[in-house]
Each structure stands twice: as C-alpha cells, then as structure tokens.
Write an enzyme that holds these catalytic residues in place. Structure first.
Site, mmCIF file in Angstrom:
data_model
loop_
_atom_site.group_PDB
_atom_site.id
_atom_site.type_symbol
_atom_site.label_atom_id
_atom_site.label_comp_id
_atom_site.label_asym_id
_atom_site.label_seq_id
_atom_site.Cartn_x
_atom_site.Cartn_y
_atom_site.Cartn_z
ATOM 1 N N GLY A 40 -16.078 -31.972 -3.483
ATOM 2 C CA GLY A 40 -16.986 -31.178 -4.179
ATOM 3 C C GLY A 40 -17.404 -31.892 -5.415
ATOM 4 C CD GLU A 95 -11.349 -30.280 -8.894
ATOM 5 O OE1 GLU A 95 -12.232 -30.478 -8.236
ATOM 6 O OE2 GLU A 95 -10.242 -29.840 -8.429
ATOM 7 C CG ASP A 96 -15.731 -29.449 -7.402
ATOM 8 O OD1 ASP A 96 -14.601 -29.225 -7.673
ATOM 9 O OD2 ASP A 96 -16.128 -29.353 -6.233
ATOM 10 C CG ASP A 99 -10.505 -20.258 -7.352
ATOM 11 O OD1 ASP A 99 -10.175 -19.418 -8.125
ATOM 12 O OD2 ASP A 99 -10.613 -20.099 -5.986
ATOM 13 C CE LYS A 127 -13.620 -18.471 -8.414
ATOM 14 N NZ LYS A 127 -14.125 -18.196 -7.099
ATOM 15 C CG PHE A 148 -17.026 -18.595 -2.273
ATOM 16 C CD1 PHE A 148 -15.664 -18.622 -2.118
ATOM 17 C CD2 PHE A 148 -17.957 -19.580 -2.070
ATOM 18 C CE1 PHE A 148 -15.234 -19.565 -1.375
ATOM 19 C CE2 PHE A 148 -17.419 -20.600 -1.104
ATOM 20 C CZ PHE A 148 -15.959 -20.866 -0.924
ATOM 21 N NE ARG A 161 -18.889 -30.364 0.569
ATOM 22 C CZ ARG A 161 -17.670 -30.119 0.378
ATOM 23 N NH1 ARG A 161 -17.633 -29.966 -0.934
ATOM 24 N NH2 ARG A 161 -16.536 -30.026 1.077
HETATM 25 C C1 PRP Z 1 -11.962 -27.166 -4.398
HETATM 26 C C2 PRP Z 1 -12.440 -27.629 -5.577
HETATM 27 C C3 PRP Z 1 -11.261 -27.881 -6.281
HETATM 28 C C4 PRP Z 1 -10.149 -26.757 -5.675
HETATM 29 C C5 PRP Z 1 -10.018 -25.815 -6.749
HETATM 30 O O1 PRP Z 1 -11.740 -28.212 -3.410
HETATM 31 O O2 PRP Z 1 -13.307 -28.797 -5.475
HETATM 32 O O3 PRP Z 1 -10.671 -29.118 -6.023
HETATM 33 O O4 PRP Z 1 -10.972 -26.251 -4.509
HETATM 34 O O5 PRP Z 1 -9.167 -24.869 -6.205
HETATM 35 P P1 PRP Z 1 -7.760 -24.627 -6.685
HETATM 36 O O6 PRP Z 1 -7.705 -24.542 -8.354
HETATM 37 O O7 PRP Z 1 -7.575 -23.280 -6.478
HETATM 38 O O8 PRP Z 1 -6.716 -25.338 -6.372
HETATM 39 P P2 PRP Z 1 -11.701 -28.031 -1.792
HETATM 40 O O9 PRP Z 1 -10.227 -28.073 -1.513
HETATM 41 O O10 PRP Z 1 -12.531 -26.628 -1.485
HETATM 42 O O11 PRP Z 1 -12.378 -29.235 -1.242
HETATM 43 P P3 PRP Z 1 -13.807 -29.963 -1.621
HETATM 44 O O12 PRP Z 1 -13.976 -30.282 -2.944
HETATM 45 O O13 PRP Z 1 -14.117 -30.928 -0.594
HETATM 46 O O14 PRP Z 1 -14.848 -28.778 -1.419
#
Ligand code: PRP
Length: 170
Positions: A40, A95-96, A99, A127, A148, A161
């Site tokens: 991401g 990081e994007d 969560d 978030k 979301f 994306r």
């Molecule tokens: C998403 C996002 C972070 C992570 C955050 O990645 O890019 O890396 O989730 O979530 P958390 O704080 O609850 O751990 P994802 O695993 O969806 O992969 P992606 O970046 O390929 O979308």
C-alpha cells in the site's frame, strides 16, 4: 459499496510536502534509510522521497496483515525482508496507514534486532479506532478516526490502489 471522497489529492500533496520538508530538515547532513511497508505504501513513498531534498537510501519490507474482508484480519507474516544493511543507520519506516498497530510494531521489533542507530516512523494515515498496540508515529500525515479507506495506495481486495484521492467505503 459506495466510495466517498475523504482526502482530495491537493490536500494529500500539500501534506506530503510538509512531511518531506520536516524529515529533510530533521535529517539534514544525514542519510536516512527509508523502509516502506509494501504494498500500500508505494504511492505515498514515491511522492514522499521525491519531495525530500536530502540523500536517502530506500528499501522495502512486506508483512501481510489483513484478510480479504474489511473486518477480519489474519496473523502477521513476513513475505519480503529488508535487503540493505541497516546496522548503525538512521532508519525511517514509512507506512500508508496504521490501524491496529500490529504490523508496525512487529516490523519495528524485527528491525531493532539489526542494530540501527535510530528508528522513526512516518505514516500517512493514523487511524485510531481499532488501535490494539500503542505506536509512536513521529511523522503523521492525517488522523482519521474510523472508516475503511481506499485510494492513494490503499486497497479493498486489491482494488482502488491507483486512485489519486483517498476515499471512504460505505
Ligand atoms: C495494511 C497497511 C498496513 C497495515 C496496517 O497493509 O498498509 O501495512 O495494513 O494495519 P495494522 O495497523 O492493523 O497492522 P495490508 O496488510 O492490507 O497490505 P497492503 O499494504 O498490501 O494493502
């Protein structure tokens, strides 16, 4: 599901520039290693490094977290590790979205074992609603309480994306 615009591209661009300026001034005279958490982050990461005006090295790490729905998540698994040496280096993890905080804390712990001089965190979106583990975000783009989010690198089942704005799915 419908998507509604949450953060328009102009606002994102301005904020990314501010983050890049702050990082460039904090690391003036240094050469940090920026480590992006795939997938991401790629859109934000590219915009960020191109706005920075200090030398830096870049690498990526991939830790899978979410499952394929908006509500469930799997356990964290490393699919791609950092390849360049970080011992004694100033590391900035990029990081994007943060969560629950589990992905970032897992990666910080892993990278700390390699003896970097410092580790800081830059996240475009903080978030907070589902935060399980405390995360100290040194450079934060936006705080969003809930929803979301998709676009600007963020996906839902690998869709959305490549959109330039950030949307919330309803
Ligand atoms: C998403 C996002 C972070 C992570 C955050 O990645 O890019 O890396 O989730 O979530 P958390 O704080 O609850 O751990 P994802 O695993 O969806 O992969 P992606 O970046 O390929 O979308």
């Amino acid at each position: 599901m419908k998507k509604e615009i949450l953060i328009p591209r102009k606002t994102i661009r301005a904020r990314v520039k501010e983050l890049a300026d702050k990082i460039s001034s904090d690391y003036a005279g240094k050469e940090p290693v920026l480590i992006g958490i795939l997938n991401g982050v790629v859109v934000f990461f590219s915009d960020l490094v191109m706005e920075m005006n200090i030398p830096s090295k870049i690498d990526f790490i991939r830790a899978a977290s979410y499952g394929s729905s908006t509500t469930t998540r799997g356990s964290i698994k490393l699919n791609k590790d950092v390849e360049i040496p970080i011992q004694g280096k100033e590391v900035i993890i990029v990081e994007d979205i943060v969560d629950t905080g589990l992905t970032l804390n897992y990666i910080v712990k892993r990278l700390e074992k390699r003896g970097p001089k410092s580790i800081r965190i830059c996240a475009l979106i903080d978030k907070s609603e589902r935060r399980d583990e405390e995360v100290k975000i040194d450079y934060r783009g936006f705080h969003v309480k809930e929803g979301f989010l998709v676009g600007y690198g963020l996906d839902h089942d690998e869709e959305y994306r490549c959109l330039s704005d950030i949307y919330v799915l309803r």
